[in-house]
Design a protein around this motif. Structure first.
Motif, PDB file in Angstrom:
ATOM      1  N   ALA A 137       0.837  -1.209   0.000  1.00 22.78           N
ATOM      2  CA  ALA A 137       0.000   0.000   0.000  1.00 22.78           C
ATOM      3  C   ALA A 137       0.868   1.254   0.000  1.00 22.78           C
ATOM      4  CB  ALA A 137      -0.934  -0.010   1.203  1.00 22.78           C
ATOM      5  N   ASN A 138       1.922   1.230   0.778  1.00 24.12           N
ATOM      6  CA  ASN A 138       2.823   2.384   0.842  1.00 24.12           C
ATOM      7  C   ASN A 138       3.480   2.633  -0.518  1.00 24.12           C
ATOM      8  OD1 ASN A 138       3.902   4.395   2.720  1.00 24.12           O
ATOM      9  ND2 ASN A 138       5.887   3.457   2.323  1.00 24.12           N
ATOM     10  N   SER A 139       3.875   1.563  -1.189  1.00 25.64           N
ATOM     11  CA  SER A 139       4.512   1.691  -2.505  1.00 25.64           C
ATOM     12  C   SER A 139       3.533   2.222  -3.548  1.00 25.64           C
ATOM     13  CB  SER A 139       5.074   0.339  -2.951  1.00 25.64           C
ATOM     14  OG  SER A 139       6.087  -0.090  -2.060  1.00 25.64           O
ATOM     15  N   ILE A 140       2.277   1.790  -3.462  1.00 24.55           N
ATOM     16  CA  ILE A 140       1.248   2.309  -4.372  1.00 24.55           C
ATOM     17  C   ILE A 140       1.072   3.809  -4.149  1.00 24.55           C
ATOM     18  CG2 ILE A 140      -1.222   2.262  -4.921  1.00 24.55           C
ATOM     19  CD1 ILE A 140      -1.111  -0.787  -4.273  1.00 24.55           C
ATOM     20  N   GLY A 141       1.087   4.219  -2.878  1.00 25.41           N
ATOM     21  CA  GLY A 141       0.984   5.642  -2.566  1.00 25.41           C
ATOM     22  C   GLY A 141       2.112   6.441  -3.194  1.00 25.41           C
ATOM     23  N   ILE A 142       3.316   5.883  -3.160  1.00 22.26           N
ATOM     24  CA  ILE A 142       4.480   6.562  -3.745  1.00 22.26           C
ATOM     25  C   ILE A 142       4.303   6.743  -5.257  1.00 22.26           C
ATOM     26  CG2 ILE A 142       6.944   6.300  -4.266  1.00 22.26           C
ATOM     27  CD1 ILE A 142       7.203   4.938  -1.482  1.00 22.26           C
ATOM     28  N   VAL A 143       3.777   5.721  -5.933  1.00 19.61           N
ATOM     29  CA  VAL A 143       3.567   5.824  -7.379  1.00 19.61           C
ATOM     30  C   VAL A 143       2.507   6.887  -7.693  1.00 19.61           C
ATOM     31  CG1 VAL A 143       2.802   4.628  -9.467  1.00 19.61           C
ATOM     32  CG2 VAL A 143       4.297   3.456  -7.850  1.00 19.61           C
ATOM     33  N   TYR A 144       1.424   6.882  -6.930  1.00 20.77           N
ATOM     34  CA  TYR A 144       0.389   7.898  -7.165  1.00 20.77           C
ATOM     35  C   TYR A 144       0.935   9.310  -6.912  1.00 20.77           C
ATOM     36  CZ  TYR A 144      -3.560   4.796  -8.072  1.00 20.77           C
ATOM     37  OH  TYR A 144      -4.423   3.894  -8.644  1.00 20.77           O
ATOM     38  N   LYS A 145       1.870   9.426  -5.969  1.00 20.91           N
ATOM     39  CA  LYS A 145       2.516  10.730  -5.754  1.00 20.91           C
ATOM     40  C   LYS A 145       3.279  11.140  -7.010  1.00 20.91           C
ATOM     41  CE  LYS A 145       6.380  11.187  -3.434  1.00 20.91           C
ATOM     42  NZ  LYS A 145       7.407  11.232  -2.376  1.00 20.91           N
ATOM     43  N   LYS A 146       3.971  10.174  -7.633  1.00 25.43           N
ATOM     44  CA  LYS A 146       4.701  10.455  -8.878  1.00 25.43           C
ATOM     45  C   LYS A 146       3.749  10.928  -9.978  1.00 25.43           C
ATOM     46  CE  LYS A 146       8.883   8.848  -7.700  1.00 25.43           C
ATOM     47  NZ  LYS A 146      10.123   9.680  -7.718  1.00 25.43           N
ATOM     48  N   PHE A 147       2.531  10.358  -9.997  1.00 20.84           N
ATOM     49  CA  PHE A 147       1.532  10.732 -10.993  1.00 20.84           C
ATOM     50  C   PHE A 147       0.880  12.089 -10.684  1.00 20.84           C
ATOM     51  CE2 PHE A 147       0.516   6.016 -12.030  1.00 20.84           C
ATOM     52  CZ  PHE A 147       1.524   5.989 -12.982  1.00 20.84           C
ATOM     53  N   GLY A 148       1.114  12.601  -9.453  1.00 17.28           N
ATOM     54  CA  GLY A 148       0.445  13.833  -9.048  1.00 17.28           C
ATOM     55  C   GLY A 148      -0.988  13.601  -8.614  1.00 17.28           C
ATOM     56  N   GLU A 149      -1.352  12.327  -8.377  1.00 20.13           N
ATOM     57  CA  GLU A 149      -2.708  11.995  -7.923  1.00 20.13           C
ATOM     58  C   GLU A 149      -2.690  11.909  -6.398  1.00 20.13           C
ATOM     59  OE1 GLU A 149      -4.471   8.709 -10.051  1.00 20.13           O
ATOM     60  OE2 GLU A 149      -3.463   9.262 -11.910  1.00 20.13           O
ATOM     61  N   TYR A 150      -2.756  13.074  -5.770  1.00 16.41           N
ATOM     62  CA  TYR A 150      -2.486  13.170  -4.335  1.00 16.41           C
ATOM     63  C   TYR A 150      -3.579  12.544  -3.469  1.00 16.41           C
ATOM     64  CZ  TYR A 150       1.060  16.373  -6.075  1.00 16.41           C
ATOM     65  OH  TYR A 150       2.121  16.919  -6.753  1.00 16.41           O
ATOM     66  N   ASP A 151      -4.831  12.644  -3.882  1.00 17.88           N
ATOM     67  CA  ASP A 151      -5.901  12.012  -3.108  1.00 17.88           C
ATOM     68  C   ASP A 151      -5.730  10.497  -3.073  1.00 17.88           C
ATOM     69  OD1 ASP A 151      -7.248  14.369  -2.403  1.00 17.88           O
ATOM     70  OD2 ASP A 151      -8.383  14.410  -4.270  1.00 17.88           O
ATOM     71  N   SER A 152      -5.372   9.930  -4.218  1.00 24.31           N
ATOM     72  CA  SER A 152      -5.146   8.478  -4.270  1.00 24.31           C
ATOM     73  C   SER A 152      -3.916   8.089  -3.456  1.00 24.31           C
ATOM     74  CB  SER A 152      -4.966   8.018  -5.717  1.00 24.31           C
ATOM     75  OG  SER A 152      -6.162   8.199  -6.454  1.00 24.31           O
ATOM     76  N   ALA A 153      -2.885   8.936  -3.505  1.00 20.44           N
ATOM     77  CA  ALA A 153      -1.680   8.668  -2.714  1.00 20.44           C
ATOM     78  C   ALA A 153      -2.022   8.625  -1.228  1.00 20.44           C
ATOM     79  CB  ALA A 153      -0.625   9.740  -2.981  1.00 20.44           C
TER      80      ALA A 153
END
Length: 326
Positions: free
Chosen positions: A142-158
């Motif tokens: 879950a933490n790693s998925i959050g990091i990827v969403y941060k890279k995408f700029g999808e902060y709510d999903s992160a």
């Protein structure tokens, strides 16, 4: 570190987390000597697992070999081996093995900058982790998925996945991982310009890291807080925290961290129009990057130094013109 020979002997008889732990320890040693040597010992372990028809042992060892190739920088070979391990665990229905292989593949894709593939593998890993109910596995994915969403700029999903990781970590005595997630949440809130929440989570991360006594990560939290204050244009507080972080980064010989902080301190001084102090720090940062061979960092720092020289020169010209007009 244990005696190398003892570790090599243990490698052939242990499994699960202990096998990975030994591989990482040997990998750290052999990375500076011979990764091929570590792979050689893993191959011996692999052969024994195949002889015994031990699918779990075989796939764990394949994962370890894949990670060693990753450490050596051969990402293609690493992914090839991990994909083989994944196929075998899927055929055998070993959910934990699927979770591990998928996670490691996600990590390599992320390192390559292929974030869509990383996300796909991390999500497969999370799905398997949830089936096994292993909380540390769920938190990791879950933490790693959050990091990827941060890279995408999808902060709510992160944030959604960071909080998912945080929730299961309440039952896990792993303050290091919890503090990392708290820090990640703080960074996301800064990006979202929710500055009160950002500072709240940065301070939670800092407090936990101080409890652990990890100077490297305390320095990282101080850097994050400095960046937070820089974002809200509180230069004095930003400088205060950057300097505290710099002191710790020097203590643990973190050259990349030292270079980053010197650069940030230089930028703060430039914003204060203290150009001598700015250039002193920026040039020190550039020197470290040159010594470590950080080509991208050298290019960025060279531009920053040049622009700071220009700003200082323009300020000097303004002062001269004002004196001439008086």
């Amino acid at each position: 570190m244990q005696n190398i020979e003892e570790l090599e002997k243990k490698l052939a008889v242990v499994s699960g987390k202990e096998k990975y732990s030994i591989i990482f320890e040997l990998g750290g040693y052999y990375q500076n000597h011979s990764v091929e040597k570590a792979i050689e010992y893993c191959q011996k372990s692999l052969e024994k697992s195949v002889e015994k028809n031990d699918i779990q042992g075989e796939t764990e060892t394949l994962n370890a070999i894949g990670l060693l190739y990753y450490v050596s920088g051969d990402f293609d070979r690493a992914l090839e081996i991990l994909a083989d391990s994944l196929k075998k665990t899927e055929e055998a229905g070993i959910e934990k093995g699927i979770a591990d292989s998928s996670f490691f593949m996600g990590h390599i894709y992320s390192a390559r900058g292929d974030y869509p593939e990383a996300l796909e593998n991390y999500k497969r890993s999370l799905e398997m982790c949830e089936k096994t109910g292993e909380k540390s596995c769920i938190a990791r994915a879950a933490n790693s998925i959050g990091i990827v969403y941060k890279k995408f700029g999808e902060y709510d999903s992160a944030l959604e996945y960071y909080f998912k990781a945080l929730k299961v970590m309440d039952d896990i005595d792993d303050k290091g991982t919890i503090s990392n997630t708290l820090a990640n949440i703080g960074i996301i809130y800064d990006y979202m310009r929710n500055f009160d929440k950002a500072l709240e989570y940065h301070e939670k991360a800092l407090n936990m890291r101080e409890e652990i006594g990890d100077d490297y990560m305390i320095g990282a939290s101080l850097l994050n807080i400095g960046a937070h204050y820089s974002t809200i244009d509180d230069k004095d507080k930003a400088l205060k925290y950057y300097k505290k972080a710099l002191s710790l980064k020097k203590k643990v010989d973190d050259n990349a961290g030292i270079a980053c902080l010197l650069n940030n301190i230089g930028l703060i001084y430039r914003g204060m129009e203290k150009y001598k102090e700015a250039l002193d720090n920026l040039l020190d940062s550039l020197e470290i990057k040159e010594k470590t061979g950080d080509k991208r960092g050298i290019a960025a720092s060279s531009i920053t130094v040049s622009y700071t020289h220009l700003r200082a020169h323009e300020t000097s010209l303004h002062l001269v013109c004002r004196l001439l007009l008086e």
